[in-house]
Design a protein around this motif. Structure first.
Motif, PDB file in Angstrom:
ATOM      1  N   ARG A  54      -0.319  -2.916 -58.347  1.00  0.00           N
ATOM      2  CA  ARG A  54       0.648  -3.867 -58.911  1.00  0.00           C
ATOM      3  C   ARG A  54       1.968  -3.174 -59.273  1.00  0.00           C
ATOM      4  N   VAL A  55       1.870  -2.017 -59.898  1.00  0.00           N
ATOM      5  CA  VAL A  55       3.074  -1.276 -60.285  1.00  0.00           C
ATOM      6  C   VAL A  55       3.844  -0.836 -59.040  1.00  0.00           C
ATOM      7  N   ALA A  56       3.116  -0.294 -58.064  1.00  0.00           N
ATOM      8  CA  ALA A  56       3.755   0.174 -56.828  1.00  0.00           C
ATOM      9  C   ALA A  56       4.482  -0.956 -56.115  1.00  0.00           C
ATOM     10  N   LYS A  57       3.830  -2.105 -56.019  1.00  0.00           N
ATOM     11  CA  LYS A  57       4.424  -3.266 -55.331  1.00  0.00           C
ATOM     12  C   LYS A  57       5.714  -3.706 -56.013  1.00  0.00           C
ATOM     13  N   ALA A  58       5.730  -3.669 -57.342  1.00  0.00           N
ATOM     14  CA  ALA A  58       6.892  -4.145 -58.102  1.00  0.00           C
ATOM     15  C   ALA A  58       8.148  -3.329 -57.840  1.00  0.00           C
ATOM     16  N   THR A  64      -0.136   5.555 -54.166  1.00  0.00           N
ATOM     17  CA  THR A  64      -0.420   6.983 -54.381  1.00  0.00           C
ATOM     18  C   THR A  64       0.741   7.701 -55.071  1.00  0.00           C
ATOM     19  N   GLU A  65       1.874   7.006 -55.232  1.00  0.00           N
ATOM     20  CA  GLU A  65       3.056   7.605 -55.875  1.00  0.00           C
ATOM     21  C   GLU A  65       3.196   7.203 -57.347  1.00  0.00           C
ATOM     22  N   ILE A  66       2.215   6.444 -57.867  1.00  0.00           N
ATOM     23  CA  ILE A  66       2.262   5.969 -59.252  1.00  0.00           C
ATOM     24  C   ILE A  66       1.284   6.769 -60.107  1.00  0.00           C
ATOM     25  N   PHE A  67       1.806   7.344 -61.212  1.00  0.00           N
ATOM     26  CA  PHE A  67       0.982   8.139 -62.119  1.00  0.00           C
ATOM     27  C   PHE A  67       1.132   7.586 -63.532  1.00  0.00           C
ATOM     28  N   PHE A  68       0.017   7.215 -64.142  1.00  0.00           N
ATOM     29  CA  PHE A  68       0.070   6.605 -65.470  1.00  0.00           C
ATOM     30  C   PHE A  68       0.240   7.658 -66.562  1.00  0.00           C
ATOM     31  N   THR A  69       1.034   7.295 -67.578  1.00  0.00           N
ATOM     32  CA  THR A  69       1.355   8.191 -68.690  1.00  0.00           C
ATOM     33  C   THR A  69       1.125   7.481 -70.019  1.00  0.00           C
ATOM     34  N   GLY A 211       2.631   3.986 -69.988  1.00  0.00           N
ATOM     35  CA  GLY A 211       3.782   3.913 -69.095  1.00  0.00           C
ATOM     36  C   GLY A 211       3.388   4.484 -67.749  1.00  0.00           C
ATOM     37  N   ALA A 212       4.382   4.772 -66.928  1.00  0.00           N
ATOM     38  CA  ALA A 212       4.100   5.352 -65.620  1.00  0.00           C
ATOM     39  C   ALA A 212       5.293   6.154 -65.145  1.00  0.00           C
ATOM     40  N   LEU A 213       5.005   7.125 -64.295  1.00  0.00           N
ATOM     41  CA  LEU A 213       6.045   7.875 -63.602  1.00  0.00           C
ATOM     42  C   LEU A 213       5.810   7.712 -62.106  1.00  0.00           C
ATOM     43  N   TYR A 214       6.821   7.179 -61.424  1.00  0.00           N
ATOM     44  CA  TYR A 214       6.793   7.158 -59.965  1.00  0.00           C
ATOM     45  C   TYR A 214       7.274   8.517 -59.478  1.00  0.00           C
ATOM     46  N   ILE A 244      -3.511   0.471 -69.171  1.00  0.00           N
ATOM     47  CA  ILE A 244      -3.095   0.498 -67.762  1.00  0.00           C
ATOM     48  C   ILE A 244      -3.246  -0.873 -67.134  1.00  0.00           C
ATOM     49  N   VAL A 245      -4.354  -1.552 -67.451  1.00  0.00           N
ATOM     50  CA  VAL A 245      -4.563  -2.926 -66.969  1.00  0.00           C
ATOM     51  C   VAL A 245      -3.432  -3.827 -67.472  1.00  0.00           C
ATOM     52  N   GLY A 246      -3.059  -3.642 -68.744  1.00  0.00           N
ATOM     53  CA  GLY A 246      -1.975  -4.434 -69.333  1.00  0.00           C
ATOM     54  C   GLY A 246      -0.648  -4.197 -68.655  1.00  0.00           C
ATOM     55  N   LEU A 247      -0.330  -2.933 -68.349  1.00  0.00           N
ATOM     56  CA  LEU A 247       0.906  -2.612 -67.631  1.00  0.00           C
ATOM     57  C   LEU A 247       0.916  -3.285 -66.262  1.00  0.00           C
ATOM     58  N   GLY A 248      -0.209  -3.204 -65.558  1.00  0.00           N
ATOM     59  CA  GLY A 248      -0.288  -3.821 -64.227  1.00  0.00           C
ATOM     60  C   GLY A 248      -0.038  -5.316 -64.256  1.00  0.00           C
TER      61      GLY A 248
END
Length: 393
Positions: A54-58, A64-69, A211-214, A244-248
């Motif tokens: 979900r994060v990647a699509k947005a 594979t480029e999304i890392f949760f923080t 959060g996340a870091l691309y 993480i579910v909430g962020l997505g």
């Protein structure tokens, strides 16, 4: 109007009902550690995988480029420290701006103590960088450009795509702190030539503490947190599955309704700006008049102090924020307002009202009405205002 009117969405947002509902099972029903091998943990792993998609699509990335923080500040720290240490054999120079969030500025100060060199770009009266000055600042030792997507105080949106093009042209990595932009503005990391991007869930109606870091595939970066194999050996620590579910879910909702939310927030923002400028003299709108976050309105009211303004608003049930001394624990007003050229005495009278999708026209009109009286009352106690009034008689 009896209920509190919340106009501080740039500080944090309430968690949307749909987001909370999706998170709840991962606290008590599907509570397994994602790193374990049994079926219960599989629910957590699959949920994290779905959120990553979900994060990647947005933002137009690969999952594979999304890392949760643990949030936007951690993502900022990781981007700067991780790139600096991993690429120090190539160079030791970083370029940023004078109006970044302190998660960037303080990290840059730390890196300077470690022997890195940092250039802090000036901005114009609207908080906009100069692309020409940016290009001039690039040297053969430059390894990273870190410029925020949109400013958290004055709302100014930077020319991110053009910055990305410049970075790519010179073979320099480009990181953007997009904590205020994600969920409010359209973002495509590939089209904009962004190599690293920070985001935070609680700015887009998700939970705090996640959060996340691309990180663009192939980018060389050291881990910030060691101790486990989570996040492809890049970020140790048991994953915050509910967060993480909430962020997505939050980012998916934000981009499903982006156009309608943007239109609505801009109409509220313009109503607020127009009401204040028409009814209150000696007021300045800070930030770019057009290229600004949809819900952001930042003002300086001459002859009064920001904290008194905030406390007075709170007494009538309106929550806003200020960059003034007493709210920051510093003797100086906001570094952002000083960077756009405001003198101390004007910068001290700042007020940021940041609107959300739950605000209404009625609330905006109420806020304007109350501000008129509050500003007038506070100015009556100001000797500076008395002088101006005396000169106008």
């Amino acid at each position: 109007m009896n209920k509190m009117i919340y106009m501080d969405h740039s500080a944090t947002t309430p968690v949307k009902k749909e987001v909370l509902e999706e998170m709840l099972p991962y606290f008590s029903e599907f509570y397994g550690n994602p790193s374990s091998v049994y079926a219960l943990s599989n629910h957590s792993r699959l949920a994290i995988d779905k959120a990553r998609e979900r994060v990647a699509k947005a933002i137009g990335a690969k999952k594979t480029e999304i890392f949760f923080t643990g949030g936007g500040s951690e993502a900022d720290n990781w981007a700067l420290k991780g790139v600096a240490y991993k690429n120090k054999d190539k160079g030791n120079h970083i370029i940023t701006t004078k109006i970044e969030h302190h998660a960037i500025l303080h990290t840059c100060e730390y890196l300077e103590q470690q022997g890195f060199q940092v250039t802090y770009l000036d901005v114009d009266e609207y908080g906009m960088i100069s692309l020409e000055e940016l290009e001039k600042a690039i040297t053969e030792k430059t390894i990273l450009i870190s410029i925020m997507f949109a400013n958290n105080e004055i709302g100014t949106i930077q020319p991110v795509k053009e910055i990305g093009e410049l970075a790519k042209k010179h073979g320099v990595l480009f990181h953007t702190d997009a904590v205020q932009a994600v969920g409010s503005l359209p973002i495509d990391v590939k089209e904009m030539n962004i190599d690293l991007l920070s985001m935070s869930a609680h700015k887009l109606y998700g939970p705090k503490g996640v959060g996340a870091l691309y990180i663009r595939q192939g980018t060389k970066i050291d881990p910030l947190i060691a101790g486990g194999a989570q996040e492809k050996n890049k970020r140790a620590g048991t994953e915050n599955t509910p967060g993480i579910v909430g962020l997505g879910k939050a980012i998916e909702l934000a981009y499903e309704h982006l156009e309608e939310n943007t239109t609505y927030l801009i109409s509220l923002r313009e109503r607020l700006i127009k009401g204040i400028k028409e009814r209150i003299p000696y007021v300045r709108l800070n930030g770019h008049p057009e290229k600004r976050l949809p819900g952001n309105a930042n003002f300086c009211f001459q002859f009064i102090e920001g904290e008194a303004l905030l406390l007075s608003l709170d007494m009538v049930g309106i929550a806003g924020s200020s960059g003034s001394a007493c709210t920051s624990g510093s003797l100086d007003p906001s570094h952002v307002l000083l960077a756009i050229g405001l003198p101390h005495e004007i910068a001290h009278g700042s007020l940021r009202l940041s609107l959300g999708t739950g605000n209404t026209e009625e609330e905006v009109d109420f806020a304007v009405e109350k501000l008129v009286g509050i500003v007038d009352r506070l100015r009556m106690m100001s000797p500076l205002y008395e002088k101006v009034q005396g000169g106008n008689k």
